[in-house]
Motif scaffolding. Structure first.
Motif, PDB file in Angstrom:
ATOM      1  N   LEU A  47      -3.384  -1.589  -3.579  1.00 54.94           N
ATOM      2  CA  LEU A  47      -3.892  -0.549  -2.683  1.00 54.94           C
ATOM      3  C   LEU A  47      -4.465   0.654  -3.426  1.00 54.94           C
ATOM      4  CD1 LEU A  47      -1.167  -0.737   0.088  1.00 54.94           C
ATOM      5  CD2 LEU A  47      -3.574  -1.456   0.270  1.00 54.94           C
ATOM      6  N   ARG A  79      -8.082  -7.150   2.530  1.00 59.84           N
ATOM      7  CA  ARG A  79      -7.533  -5.804   2.351  1.00 59.84           C
ATOM      8  C   ARG A  79      -7.124  -5.160   3.680  1.00 59.84           C
ATOM      9  NH1 ARG A  79      -7.751  -2.298  -1.699  1.00 59.84           N
ATOM     10  NH2 ARG A  79      -7.066  -0.210  -1.168  1.00 59.84           N
ATOM     11  N   GLU A  80      -7.973  -5.312   4.704  1.00 67.55           N
ATOM     12  CA  GLU A  80      -7.695  -4.686   5.993  1.00 67.55           C
ATOM     13  C   GLU A  80      -6.340  -5.139   6.546  1.00 67.55           C
ATOM     14  OE1 GLU A  80     -10.679  -6.586   5.542  1.00 67.55           O
ATOM     15  OE2 GLU A  80     -11.672  -4.782   4.814  1.00 67.55           O
ATOM     16  N   GLU A 133      -3.562  -3.361   4.616  1.00 58.06           N
ATOM     17  CA  GLU A 133      -3.469  -1.968   5.058  1.00 58.06           C
ATOM     18  C   GLU A 133      -2.800  -1.850   6.428  1.00 58.06           C
ATOM     19  OE1 GLU A 133      -7.603  -0.904   4.709  1.00 58.06           O
ATOM     20  OE2 GLU A 133      -7.332  -0.150   2.661  1.00 58.06           O
ATOM     21  N   ARG A 134      -3.130  -2.759   7.352  1.00 58.37           N
ATOM     22  CA  ARG A 134      -2.504  -2.723   8.680  1.00 58.37           C
ATOM     23  C   ARG A 134      -0.999  -2.974   8.586  1.00 58.37           C
ATOM     24  NH1 ARG A 134      -7.073  -5.993  10.695  1.00 58.37           N
ATOM     25  NH2 ARG A 134      -5.631  -7.727  10.801  1.00 58.37           N
ATOM     26  N   VAL A 186       0.985  -2.475   5.990  1.00 59.60           N
ATOM     27  CA  VAL A 186       1.619  -1.323   5.344  1.00 59.60           C
ATOM     28  C   VAL A 186       1.771  -0.182   6.342  1.00 59.60           C
ATOM     29  CG1 VAL A 186       1.279   0.459   3.572  1.00 59.60           C
ATOM     30  CG2 VAL A 186       0.966  -1.948   2.997  1.00 59.60           C
ATOM     31  N   ASP A 187       0.745   0.044   7.163  1.00 62.01           N
ATOM     32  CA  ASP A 187       0.826   1.103   8.174  1.00 62.01           C
ATOM     33  C   ASP A 187       1.923   0.827   9.202  1.00 62.01           C
ATOM     34  OD1 ASP A 187      -1.165   2.617   7.026  1.00 62.01           O
ATOM     35  OD2 ASP A 187      -2.747   1.907   8.391  1.00 62.01           O
ATOM     36  N   ARG A 245       5.295   1.419   7.561  1.00 65.05           N
ATOM     37  CA  ARG A 245       5.518   2.860   7.387  1.00 65.05           C
ATOM     38  C   ARG A 245       5.923   3.515   8.701  1.00 65.05           C
ATOM     39  NH1 ARG A 245       2.307   6.345   8.708  1.00 65.05           N
ATOM     40  NH2 ARG A 245       0.389   5.176   8.446  1.00 65.05           N
TER      41      ARG A 245
END
Length: 174
Positions: free
Chosen positions: A67, A157-158, A161-162, A164-165, A168
């Motif tokens: 990332l 990658r998208e 990222e989703r 990980v979000d 979180r």
């Protein structure tokens, strides 16, 4: 050590250029330093309580490193999986958010060791997993699966990222 060299050669032979990052969870720095001297990019994570935590922390460190850069895909190959030279090329050509390469692994079943692909087909019963058979695997066809192992996969990658979000946000609720 012999298997590790075979593994690394399978990564070096990829027909699509890729950057390889290895996570070192060994007891001391010697192994990681050897890999670094040989030209490999190494993230030192140190040993954890058990093998499952070693895998978890190592994967976490590699995703964090991924990332930090502008990579479009994360190509994951576990250290006990050997891939053909065109593995990354084939997975990229599928143009899916997540796609897995199928590999074989030994499993113990009723006291017998069976080697079969780590991929399970969809069935009409959502609780039933049907292992892919070797002849099906050899067709090189793209198949929708119930579940697969994470020993060889490619994710855009998208998606990373989703995920990980979501994790979180979930952690912030506690």
């Amino acid at each position: 050590r012999v298997f590790l060299e075979t593994y690394r050669q399978s990564l070096k032979r990829q027909t699509v250029p890729c950057e390889v990052v290895l996570a070192d969870n060994s007891r001391d720095d010697a192994f990681g330093q050897t890999l670094t001297r040989e030209g490999w990019r190494v993230i030192r994570v140190g040993p954890q309580r058990d093998q499952f935590e070693n895998v978890f922390v190592s994967r976490q460190a590699i995703v964090a490193e991924f990332l930090k850069e502008a990579y479009t895909h994360l190509f994951w190959v576990d250290a006990d999986v050997l891939v053909p030279a065109d593995a990354l090329e084939v997975l990229l050509s599928r143009n899916k958010e997540i796609v897995s390469g199928v590999y074989v692994s030994p499993f113990r079943y009723q006291g017998i060791t069976i080697v079969h692909p780590v991929a399970y087909q969809l069935t009409h019963d959502p609780n039933l997993r049907l292992p892919v058979q070797t002849p099906e695997m050899e067709t090189n066809a793209l198949m929708e699966m119930h579940s697969v192992g994470f020993g060889c996969w490619l994710v855009k990658r998208e998606v990373v990222e989703r995920v990980v979000d979501v994790v979180r946000i979930w952690l912030e609720t506690f």
